[in-house]
Scaffold this motif. Structure first.
Motif, PDB file in Angstrom:
ATOM      1  N   HIS A 138       0.849  -1.181   0.000  1.00  0.00           N
ATOM      2  CA  HIS A 138       0.000   0.000   0.000  1.00  0.00           C
ATOM      3  C   HIS A 138       0.896   1.246   0.000  1.00  0.00           C
ATOM      4  O   HIS A 138       1.901   1.285   0.727  1.00  0.00           O
ATOM      5  N   ALA A 182      -4.193  -7.281  -1.241  1.00  0.00           N
ATOM      6  CA  ALA A 182      -5.534  -7.524  -1.776  1.00  0.00           C
ATOM      7  C   ALA A 182      -6.564  -7.079  -0.754  1.00  0.00           C
ATOM      8  O   ALA A 182      -6.594  -7.576   0.372  1.00  0.00           O
ATOM      9  N   GLY A 183      -7.407  -6.132  -1.161  1.00  0.00           N
ATOM     10  CA  GLY A 183      -8.415  -5.634  -0.226  1.00  0.00           C
ATOM     11  C   GLY A 183      -7.758  -4.992   0.982  1.00  0.00           C
ATOM     12  O   GLY A 183      -6.887  -4.148   0.871  1.00  0.00           O
ATOM     13  N   GLY A 184      -8.179  -5.429   2.145  1.00  0.00           N
ATOM     14  CA  GLY A 184      -7.599  -4.899   3.369  1.00  0.00           C
ATOM     15  C   GLY A 184      -6.399  -5.693   3.847  1.00  0.00           C
ATOM     16  O   GLY A 184      -5.889  -5.448   4.941  1.00  0.00           O
ATOM     17  N   GLN A 185      -5.951  -6.638   3.040  1.00  0.00           N
ATOM     18  CA  GLN A 185      -4.862  -7.526   3.435  1.00  0.00           C
ATOM     19  C   GLN A 185      -3.512  -6.859   3.200  1.00  0.00           C
ATOM     20  O   GLN A 185      -3.302  -6.183   2.190  1.00  0.00           O
ATOM     21  N   SER A 213       0.483  -7.008   2.385  1.00  0.00           N
ATOM     22  CA  SER A 213       1.441  -7.851   1.681  1.00  0.00           C
ATOM     23  C   SER A 213       2.702  -8.021   2.529  1.00  0.00           C
ATOM     24  O   SER A 213       2.848  -7.400   3.589  1.00  0.00           O
TER      25      SER A 213
END
Length: 232
Positions: A123, A191-194, A196
Protein backbone atom coordinates in the motif's frame (compact mmCIF):
# COMPACT_ATOMS: atom_id res chain seq x y z
CA UNK A 1 48.90 2.97 6.33
CA UNK A 2 46.62 5.38 4.51
CA UNK A 3 45.61 7.80 7.24
CA UNK A 4 46.69 11.42 6.86
CA UNK A 5 46.59 14.25 9.35
CA UNK A 6 43.57 16.57 9.47
CA UNK A 7 42.94 19.56 11.72
CA UNK A 8 39.21 18.83 11.76
CA UNK A 9 37.67 15.78 13.38
CA UNK A 10 33.95 14.94 13.16
CA UNK A 11 32.08 15.69 16.38
CA UNK A 12 30.26 12.34 16.21
CA UNK A 13 30.92 9.13 14.31
CA UNK A 14 28.37 6.40 13.68
CA UNK A 15 29.40 3.07 15.24
CA UNK A 16 30.21 0.55 12.49
CA UNK A 17 31.09 -3.10 12.96
CA UNK A 18 34.78 -3.78 12.29
CA UNK A 19 33.98 -6.66 9.95
CA UNK A 20 31.96 -4.29 7.75
CA UNK A 21 34.55 -1.52 7.99
CA UNK A 22 37.34 -3.85 6.87
CA UNK A 23 35.55 -4.47 3.55
CA UNK A 24 36.37 -0.88 2.58
CA UNK A 25 40.05 -0.73 3.61
CA UNK A 26 41.50 -1.37 0.14
CA UNK A 27 38.94 0.93 -1.49
CA UNK A 28 39.83 3.72 0.94
CA UNK A 29 43.50 3.39 0.01
CA UNK A 30 42.59 3.46 -3.68
CA UNK A 31 40.39 6.56 -3.26
CA UNK A 32 43.15 8.38 -1.40
CA UNK A 33 45.72 7.40 -4.01
CA UNK A 34 43.49 8.55 -6.88
CA UNK A 35 42.43 11.72 -5.09
CA UNK A 36 38.72 10.84 -5.14
CA UNK A 37 36.91 13.37 -2.96
CA UNK A 38 34.68 11.93 -0.20
CA UNK A 39 31.79 14.13 -1.38
CA UNK A 40 31.74 12.15 -4.64
CA UNK A 41 31.31 8.97 -2.61
CA UNK A 42 28.43 10.59 -0.71
CA UNK A 43 26.71 11.48 -3.98
CA UNK A 44 27.30 7.93 -5.23
CA UNK A 45 25.21 6.67 -2.32
CA UNK A 46 22.26 8.67 -3.70
CA UNK A 47 22.79 6.98 -7.05
CA UNK A 48 22.68 3.55 -5.42
CA UNK A 49 19.51 4.49 -3.50
CA UNK A 50 17.88 5.88 -6.66
CA UNK A 51 18.69 2.60 -8.40
CA UNK A 52 17.13 0.67 -5.54
CA UNK A 53 14.02 2.86 -5.62
CA UNK A 54 13.62 2.32 -9.36
CA UNK A 55 14.05 -1.44 -8.93
CA UNK A 56 11.33 -1.58 -6.27
CA UNK A 57 9.06 0.67 -8.37
CA UNK A 58 9.29 -1.63 -11.41
CA UNK A 59 9.44 -4.96 -9.57
CA UNK A 60 5.80 -5.80 -10.24
CA UNK A 61 6.75 -6.32 -13.89
CA UNK A 62 10.17 -7.90 -13.29
CA UNK A 63 10.30 -9.56 -9.84
CA UNK A 64 14.05 -10.19 -10.04
CA UNK A 65 14.50 -6.43 -9.66
CA UNK A 66 13.64 -6.91 -5.98
CA UNK A 67 16.92 -8.76 -5.51
CA UNK A 68 18.90 -6.08 -7.35
CA UNK A 69 17.13 -3.39 -5.34
CA UNK A 70 18.05 -5.16 -2.10
CA UNK A 71 21.70 -5.38 -3.14
CA UNK A 72 21.69 -1.68 -4.02
CA UNK A 73 20.35 -0.89 -0.54
CA UNK A 74 23.50 -2.43 0.90
CA UNK A 75 25.68 -0.71 -1.70
CA UNK A 76 24.11 2.52 -0.46
CA UNK A 77 25.11 1.63 3.11
CA UNK A 78 28.62 0.77 1.99
CA UNK A 79 29.04 4.15 0.27
CA UNK A 80 27.64 5.84 3.40
CA UNK A 81 30.44 4.23 5.39
CA UNK A 82 33.12 4.76 2.76
CA UNK A 83 32.72 8.54 2.44
CA UNK A 84 33.60 9.17 6.09
CA UNK A 85 36.53 6.76 5.98
CA UNK A 86 37.92 8.45 2.86
CA UNK A 87 37.45 11.90 4.41
CA UNK A 88 39.44 10.96 7.50
CA UNK A 89 42.10 9.02 5.61
CA UNK A 90 42.67 11.81 3.08
CA UNK A 91 42.58 14.57 5.69
CA UNK A 92 39.52 16.11 4.03
CA UNK A 93 37.06 15.97 6.94
CA UNK A 94 35.26 19.31 7.32
CA UNK A 95 32.09 21.00 8.54
CA UNK A 96 30.84 21.05 4.96
CA UNK A 97 31.63 17.36 4.66
CA UNK A 98 29.46 16.56 7.67
CA UNK A 99 26.50 18.24 5.96
CA UNK A 100 27.13 16.40 2.70
CA UNK A 101 27.57 13.18 4.65
CA UNK A 102 24.12 13.52 6.24
CA UNK A 103 21.93 15.05 3.52
CA UNK A 104 22.38 12.22 0.95
CA UNK A 105 21.30 9.72 3.63
CA UNK A 106 17.96 11.47 4.02
CA UNK A 107 17.45 11.69 0.26
CA UNK A 108 18.34 8.00 -0.03
CA UNK A 109 15.77 6.92 2.57
CA UNK A 110 13.03 8.78 0.70
CA UNK A 111 14.04 7.44 -2.73
CA UNK A 112 14.03 3.84 -1.52
CA UNK A 113 10.76 3.84 0.42
CA UNK A 114 8.90 5.93 -2.15
CA UNK A 115 9.94 3.32 -4.69
CA UNK A 116 8.26 0.74 -2.46
CA UNK A 117 5.17 2.95 -2.15
CA UNK A 118 4.69 3.04 -5.92
CA UNK A 119 5.64 -0.58 -6.56
CA UNK A 120 2.11 -1.97 -6.39
CA UNK A 121 3.54 -4.57 -4.02
CA UNK A 122 2.57 -2.59 -0.92
CA UNK A 123 0.00 0.00 0.00
CA UNK A 124 1.38 3.48 -0.81
CA UNK A 125 0.76 4.54 2.80
CA UNK A 126 3.16 1.84 4.02
CA UNK A 127 6.06 3.15 1.94
CA UNK A 128 5.36 6.77 2.80
CA UNK A 129 5.03 6.08 6.53
CA UNK A 130 8.33 4.19 6.49
CA UNK A 131 9.98 7.12 4.67
CA UNK A 132 8.58 9.66 7.14
CA UNK A 133 9.60 7.67 10.20
CA UNK A 134 13.07 7.06 8.75
CA UNK A 135 13.49 10.82 8.39
CA UNK A 136 12.18 11.42 11.92
CA UNK A 137 14.54 8.82 13.35
CA UNK A 138 17.54 10.50 11.73
CA UNK A 139 16.29 13.94 12.76
CA UNK A 140 16.02 12.97 16.41
CA UNK A 141 19.52 11.49 16.31
CA UNK A 142 20.92 14.74 14.92
CA UNK A 143 18.78 16.83 17.31
CA UNK A 144 20.81 15.47 20.19
CA UNK A 145 23.96 16.95 18.67
CA UNK A 146 22.18 20.24 17.93
CA UNK A 147 21.10 20.77 21.56
CA UNK A 148 24.45 19.67 22.98
CA UNK A 149 23.34 16.25 24.20
CA UNK A 150 25.54 14.25 21.79
CA UNK A 151 24.54 12.64 18.53
CA UNK A 152 22.28 9.67 19.26
CA UNK A 153 22.67 6.32 17.48
CA UNK A 154 20.69 4.04 19.81
CA UNK A 155 17.51 2.10 19.14
CA UNK A 156 16.52 -0.94 17.14
CA UNK A 157 15.87 0.64 13.74
CA UNK A 158 18.96 2.58 12.79
CA UNK A 159 19.68 3.00 9.07
CA UNK A 160 21.37 -0.40 8.49
CA UNK A 161 18.52 -2.33 10.09
CA UNK A 162 15.93 -0.46 8.04
CA UNK A 163 17.69 -1.73 4.94
CA UNK A 164 17.96 -5.26 6.34
CA UNK A 165 14.23 -5.46 7.15
CA UNK A 166 13.24 -4.03 3.77
CA UNK A 167 15.60 -6.36 1.91
CA UNK A 168 14.21 -9.44 3.68
CA UNK A 169 10.68 -8.37 2.74
CA UNK A 170 11.77 -7.73 -0.86
CA UNK A 171 13.44 -11.12 -1.29
CA UNK A 172 10.47 -12.98 0.21
CA UNK A 173 8.16 -11.01 -2.10
CA UNK A 174 10.30 -11.95 -5.08
CA UNK A 175 10.08 -15.64 -4.21
CA UNK A 176 6.28 -15.41 -3.91
CA UNK A 177 5.99 -13.60 -7.23
CA UNK A 178 8.22 -16.06 -9.05
CA UNK A 179 6.21 -18.94 -7.63
CA UNK A 180 3.00 -17.14 -8.60
CA UNK A 181 1.77 -17.98 -5.11
CA UNK A 182 0.31 -15.33 -2.83
CA UNK A 183 1.20 -17.29 0.27
CA UNK A 184 -0.95 -18.07 3.27
CA UNK A 185 -2.13 -14.79 4.75
CA UNK A 186 0.79 -12.69 3.49
CA UNK A 187 0.47 -12.21 -0.28
CA UNK A 188 3.06 -10.64 -2.55
CA UNK A 189 0.47 -8.11 -3.74
CA UNK A 190 -1.94 -6.44 -1.27
CA UNK A 191 -5.53 -7.52 -1.78
CA UNK A 192 -8.41 -5.63 -0.23
CA UNK A 193 -7.60 -4.90 3.37
CA UNK A 194 -4.86 -7.53 3.43
CA UNK A 195 -1.25 -6.52 3.98
CA UNK A 196 1.44 -7.85 1.68
CA UNK A 197 4.90 -9.04 2.74
CA UNK A 198 6.39 -5.65 1.82
CA UNK A 199 3.61 -3.95 3.80
CA UNK A 200 4.63 -5.95 6.85
CA UNK A 201 8.28 -5.09 6.26
CA UNK A 202 7.32 -1.40 6.26
CA UNK A 203 5.22 -1.91 9.40
CA UNK A 204 8.24 -3.44 11.17
CA UNK A 205 10.35 -0.47 10.04
CA UNK A 206 7.75 2.00 11.32
CA UNK A 207 7.38 0.29 14.71
CA UNK A 208 11.15 -0.02 15.03
CA UNK A 209 11.59 3.65 14.16
CA UNK A 210 9.10 4.68 16.84
CA UNK A 211 11.05 2.62 19.40
CA UNK A 212 14.31 4.15 18.17
CA UNK A 213 12.95 7.69 18.42
CA UNK A 214 11.84 7.07 22.01
CA UNK A 215 15.21 5.57 22.95
CA UNK A 216 17.11 8.48 21.43
CA UNK A 217 14.90 11.11 23.03
CA UNK A 218 15.28 9.44 26.42
CA UNK A 219 19.07 9.32 26.06
CA UNK A 220 19.08 12.96 25.00
CA UNK A 221 17.06 14.02 28.04
CA UNK A 222 19.36 12.03 30.36
CA UNK A 223 22.43 13.68 28.89
CA UNK A 224 20.95 17.16 29.25
CA UNK A 225 19.92 16.46 32.85
CA UNK A 226 23.40 15.21 33.69
CA UNK A 227 24.91 18.34 32.16
CA UNK A 228 22.55 20.48 34.22
CA UNK A 229 23.57 18.72 37.44
CA UNK A 230 20.38 16.68 37.74
CA UNK A 231 17.96 19.59 37.30
CA UNK A 232 14.84 18.76 35.25
Amino acid sequence: RYRQMSDYQPSARRPIANIFRRTADSTVRLCVRLGIHPDIVSYASIGAAAGAGICFWQAMHWPWLLLIGSVLCFVRLWFNMLDGMVALAAGKASFKGEIINELPDRISDVLIFVGVAYSGLAHPASGYLAAILALMTAYVGMLGQAVGAQRQFGGLMAKPWRMVVLSIGAVVTMVLLLRADGGAGYPAVPAGGQLSVLDWACVVVVIGCVQTIVVRLAAMVRNLRNQAGGES
